[in-house]
Design an enzyme around this catalytic site. Structure first.
Site, PDB file in Angstrom:
ATOM      1  N   CYS A 159       0.831  -1.222   0.000  1.00 28.21           N
ATOM      2  CA  CYS A 159       0.000   0.000   0.000  1.00 28.21           C
ATOM      3  C   CYS A 159       0.859   1.263   0.000  1.00 28.21           C
ATOM      4  O   CYS A 159       0.476   2.296   0.579  1.00 28.21           O
ATOM      5  CB  CYS A 159      -0.969   0.029   1.176  1.00 28.21           C
ATOM      6  SG  CYS A 159      -2.163  -1.288   1.140  1.00 28.21           S
ATOM      7  N   ALA A 160       2.016   1.151  -0.630  1.00 27.54           N
ATOM      8  CA  ALA A 160       2.883   2.323  -0.809  1.00 27.54           C
ATOM      9  C   ALA A 160       3.515   2.136  -2.186  1.00 27.54           C
ATOM     10  O   ALA A 160       4.733   2.065  -2.333  1.00 27.54           O
ATOM     11  CB  ALA A 160       3.935   2.405   0.285  1.00 27.54           C
TER      12      ALA A 160
END
Ligand code: PLP
Length: 414
Positions: free
Chosen positions: A364-365
């Site tokens: 999620c980055a």
């Protein structure tokens, strides 16, 4: 390989974590296991479980008290000031979305591309995303330059919010929060700290760091049951439309459609029946950590982290991901790739063959993880690195034996 320092006194049983014998959890950065303190607090309250802020009965009054005490404890743990609001949310994502919806019109948000999506995506159009800096000093310089330019080019009366992480969820590296806060304030901007990955590892105090807001997730802080928190300055929150319009968020509702007076304070944004058990669990862990020797806990985690990183570095087919360089201070999170092997397959094999849980993917980055994968390929000159990564993360209850099991399993995957 670095050995672990003994703790002068063992941490209290309140900070034991629950687990399943034989299963090795090295995925604390996603969700940490439940601390005994959280489980006990919930078990103790369950017979009393009743409505919060809505009932006159003894059970309900006790639950209302427990909820408001939890707010106080969590606020104290995070260094909330007397005038701050401590708003219970579902998690960090929810807390940052609440702040995003509370920004005064015309606010510009400045972030770095190294953030978790939770601190990249909620911000309004027109936000400024700075490139990932090469080192912490670069982050401070880049922010100062960006704010100078922003103040020159836009109406100085319009608010600016800087949004930064305390510790990267990809590399564990620490960001220079206090310095960034100084720069932000020097330029008349506010700053919000995404402390999701920092708070589980080191004390985080809003006033000491001089940040205007901070956000955490209970489930990353050994407190499941679905509570998070936004702590910070009251004015924007009190002026904003309620985040969750409904019961509990009002002080008056008349017969006409728009005849509503919204509450101020945390209640304005906590419409609906609140998550009592989540709040109480989180407060119990905050209290247990406040009582603990956090210096000793951090030292133990650092020794374990050093053991893990040294072990990974000794495996010729494993490459670590990093933003600021090998010696940058960090918390117990390491991302890496196994050359020539698909990361999802490695994670599945670790689970199936070794009972070890790690995370794989881009965490999620995506902008940061992709950049670090490119950097790792350039640094090593290897053309066989996979397009996604693996992440091992540790904390309370992690042991040298668990780390060694991971290293041995990876050694067998050459
Ligand atoms: N910020 C960081 C740095 C994170 O690592 C995460 C979750 O991994 C979040 C925010 C979002 O946390 P949550 O999923 O609990 O909302």
């Amino acid at each position: 390989m670095p050995s672990l320092p003994a703790l002068a006194s063992p941490p209290s049983a309140a900070l034991d974590v629950l687990g399943v014998p034989g299963e090795i959890n090295l995925d604390y950065a996603a969700t940490a296991p439940c601390a005994r303190a959280a489980a006990d607090a919930v078990t103790e309250l369950l017979p009393w479980y009743a409505s919060v802020h809505r009932g006159a009965g003894a059970l309900s009054r006790r639950c209302t008290l427990a909820y408001e005490r939890a707010r106080q404890t969590v606020g104290d743990f995070l260094g909330a000031g007397a005038d701050d609001h401590v708003v219970f949310t579902r998690n960090t994502t929810d807390a940052l979305n609440l702040l995003a919806r509370s920004l005064p019109a015309g606010t510009t948000v400045v972030t770095f591309a190294g953030e978790h999506h939770a601190n990249l995506l909620p911000w309004p159009r027109g936000s400024v995303r700075l490139p990932v800096p090469a080192n912490p000093a670069g982050a401070v310089r880049d922010l100062a330059a960006a704010l100078t330019e922003l103040r020159r080019d836009s109406n100085p009366a319009l608010p600016v919010l800087v949004a930064v992480t305390g510790a990267s969820n990809v590399t564990g590296e620490l960001w220079p929060v206090a310095e960034l806060a100084r720069v932000a304030h020097r330029h008349g901007a506010r700053i919000v700290l995404d402390a999701a990955q920092l708070a589980p590892h080191v004390p985080v105090d809003r006033r000491t760091l001089d940040v205007d807001y901070l956000a955490i997730s209970g489930h990353k802080l050994y407190a499941p049951f679905g509570a998070g928190v936004l702590v910070g300055r009251a004015d924007w929150l009190d002026a904003a439309p309620p985040y969750l319009a409904g019961g509990g968020a009002t002080s008056h509702v008349g017969p006409a459609t728009h005849d509503v007076t919204w509450a101020t304070g945390p209640a304005r944004h906590e419409g609906g029946t609140p998550n009592l058990l989540g709040a109480v669990a989180l407060a119990a862990v905050c209290a247990a950590l406040t009582d603990a020797d956090r210096v000793a806990l951090a030292a133990r985690e650092q020794a374990l982290l050093a053991r893990l990183r040294a072990g990974l570095a000794a495996l010729p087919h494993v490459v670590e991901l990093r933003t600021f360089g090998p010696d940058a201070p960090r918390v117990g999170i390491v991302s890496f790739v196994v050359a020539g092997q698909d990361s999802a397959t490695v994670a599945a094999r670790l689970a199936a063959e070794h009972h070890i849980g790690v995370r794989d993917g881009l965490f999620c980055a995506h902008p940061l993880a992709r950049r670090l994968l490119d950097e790792a390929a350039t640094r090593t000159g290897r053309r066989d690195l996979p397009p996604t990564a693996l992440r091992a993360s540790i904390g309370l209850g992690s042991t040298a034996a668990q780390v060694d099991r991971l290293l041995a399993a990876l050694a067998g995957m050459a």
